[in-house]
Scaffold this active site. Structure first.
Site, PDB file in Angstrom:
ATOM      1  N   PRO A  77     -70.221 -46.986  11.627  1.00  0.00           N
ATOM      2  CA  PRO A  77     -71.260 -47.020  10.831  1.00  0.00           C
ATOM      3  C   PRO A  77     -71.282 -46.399   9.406  1.00  0.00           C
ATOM      4  O   PRO A  77     -69.925 -45.531   9.654  1.00  0.00           O
ATOM      5  CB  PRO A  77     -72.305 -45.827  11.280  1.00  0.00           C
ATOM      6  CG  PRO A  77     -72.084 -46.554  12.560  1.00  0.00           C
ATOM      7  CD  PRO A  77     -71.023 -46.515  12.870  1.00  0.00           C
ATOM      8  N   CYS A  78     -72.019 -46.913   8.091  1.00  0.00           N
ATOM      9  CA  CYS A  78     -71.246 -46.730   6.607  1.00  0.00           C
ATOM     10  C   CYS A  78     -71.902 -45.677   6.141  1.00  0.00           C
ATOM     11  O   CYS A  78     -71.127 -44.796   5.549  1.00  0.00           O
ATOM     12  CB  CYS A  78     -71.890 -48.008   6.164  1.00  0.00           C
ATOM     13  SG  CYS A  78     -70.789 -49.487   6.341  1.00  0.00           S
ATOM     14  N   PRO A  79     -73.073 -44.847   6.668  1.00  0.00           N
ATOM     15  CA  PRO A  79     -73.987 -43.755   5.911  1.00  0.00           C
ATOM     16  C   PRO A  79     -73.208 -42.929   5.690  1.00  0.00           C
ATOM     17  O   PRO A  79     -72.763 -41.831   4.154  1.00  0.00           O
ATOM     18  CB  PRO A  79     -75.078 -43.944   6.622  1.00  0.00           C
ATOM     19  CG  PRO A  79     -75.511 -44.993   7.355  1.00  0.00           C
ATOM     20  CD  PRO A  79     -73.759 -46.085   7.360  1.00  0.00           C
TER      21      PRO A  79
END
Length: 414
Positions: A77-79
């Site tokens: 995940p990037c967030p």
């Protein structure tokens, strides 16, 4: 082609998967949380073992069963690292980067490849990156980070991605990062045939307006609205190319569409700009779901370029390089990690030989306190001292806040 095996976590709709397949890897397993993205994987590769669910859930898969696989890969995940977000890093419940690194101690893959957003390369995460490098070194791997732009590897889109590659010590000397090989084609050149698919006689004129590389396509999340081409700045860039970024079209412009019309892109057009052959890779679900799958993917040509270099390294092709010391990402972290006792800022400054100013050290310490359990400790002299505590990131702890977050937000996590 090689018969090397890969386990891919957070596989999404298959951008990285397809690229690695084209590089010569065979998928032993693909794990994905989003059911629709997993359905896309099954639709295109029905013989693959695709598991649906939380990648860190032992009920979904057992990493021990894939020990000594050739490659562990994923787009975690990037967030936690996104500039558009709060950049909580290790404090973000969605962070799986550190957990994926720990898998190397269980699975002992010959190589690791993880990709994420440009934000992870920022000074804010220098200690996080240093921790990852040091941890991989402890596990017997030589690792390196590199910021790559999709436009340098055959994609008509900027899309910078920060990539980590790590290999066992006997394979690492044979790895080199892929050399840039730009496609040299613009958005207009890539999409003119799709824009003309329904007979729009002004498609060639539009292609002349769209004579640029695309801004980064943003898939977005389940939390926010429908499909569109990104934040305000990106929409302005699209508008300058004659594209309406406020949504995604169901079809190409009709034959009688006027010349001055700014068309929206279709899902097929976005897929092509991500480096997919839209005729050979099909996406499950409705339009918004398809767009999110495509927009959140790692472009297949970039994954292929890196994958080929990993294949070459695992096959010991070419002459081995003499290993040089990996660049230090955070000197303050390294000093505190090696120190037995708490240190003042002045003592840290002395031990790093003045390579950072006192103000820079103070900023690094603030960043460290966001990702590690550490607080200033009063000393006899009255100066605060600092000692590095435990990493806050999720690495598999049973009591980590991630479990509660996922249980409550499962339907909105993407």
């Amino acid at each position: 082609m090689s018969s090397l095996r890969v386990v891919e976590i957070c596989a999404g709709a298959g951008g990285q998967a397809l690229g690695l397949e084209l590089a010569g890897f065979e998928h032993a397993l693909a794990v994905e949380l989003d059911p629709m993205a997993a359905e896309t994987l099954k639709l295109n590769r029905p013989k693959w073992d695709v598991r649906v669910g939380d990648v860190a859930d032992p009920e979904v898969w057992d990493p021990e069963q894939f020990r000594d696989v050739d490659l562990l890969a994923g787009g975690v995940p990037c967030p936690p690292f996104s500039i558009a977000g709060k950049q909580l890093g290790a404090n973000d419940e969605r962070d799986l980067f550190a957990w994926a690194v720990e898998l190397c101690g269980i699975m002992r893959p010959r190589a690791l490849m993880l990709e994420n957003v440009r934000g992870l390369s920022a000074p804010r995460f220098s200690a996080y990156r240093q921790h990852v490098l040091d941890r991989l070194n402890e596990l017997g791997y030589v690792a390196d980070w590199r910021l790559l732009h999709a436009s340098d590897y055959g994609v008509a889109q900027l899309r910078p991605r920060f990539v980590l590659v790590a290999l066992r010590e006997d394979d690492a000397p044979y790895f080199t990062w892929p050399e840039a090989s730009p496609l040299g084609r613009t958005v207009g050149e890539e999409l003119v045939d799709l824009m003309a698919a329904n007979g729009w006689k002004h498609a060639s004129h539009w292609a002349g307006r769209a004579n640029k590389i695309a801004p980064t396509i943003v898939g977005g999340s389940k939390k926010h609205g429908g499909a569109d081409l990104g934040p305000t700045r990106a929409k302005r860039a699209w508008r300058d190319m004659g594209v309406d970024g406020l949504g995604v079209a169901d079809a190409a412009p009709s034959a009688d569409t006027p010349e001055d019309h700014d068309p929206k892109l279709t899902v097929e057009m976005v897929a092509r700009l991500q480096g997919w052959d839209e005729k050979k890779w099909h996406f499950a679900g409705r339009k918004t779901s398809k767009y999110r799958q495509i927009g959140n993917a790692f472009p297949p040509p970039v994954a292929r370029a890196i994958g080929r270099q990993i294949v070459a390294a695992l096959n010991h092709e070419g002459e081995p390089r003499v290993h040089t010391e990996t660049v230090a990402h955070d000197e303050v972290y390294r000093v505190l990690r090696a120190a037995a006792d708490p240190l003042t800022i002045a003592e840290i400054f002395e031990r790093i030989d003045g390579s950072l100013t006192l103000e820079e050290i103070e900023l690094r310490l603030k960043h460290l306190m966001r990702d590690f359990n550490m607080q200033p400790i009063d000393s006899e002299s009255g100066e605060p001292t600092y000692k590095l505590g435990d990493f806050r990131a999720f690495i598999g702890q049973d009591d980590h806040v991630r479990h509660e977050y996922l249980a409550q937000m499962r339907s909105k996590v993407s």
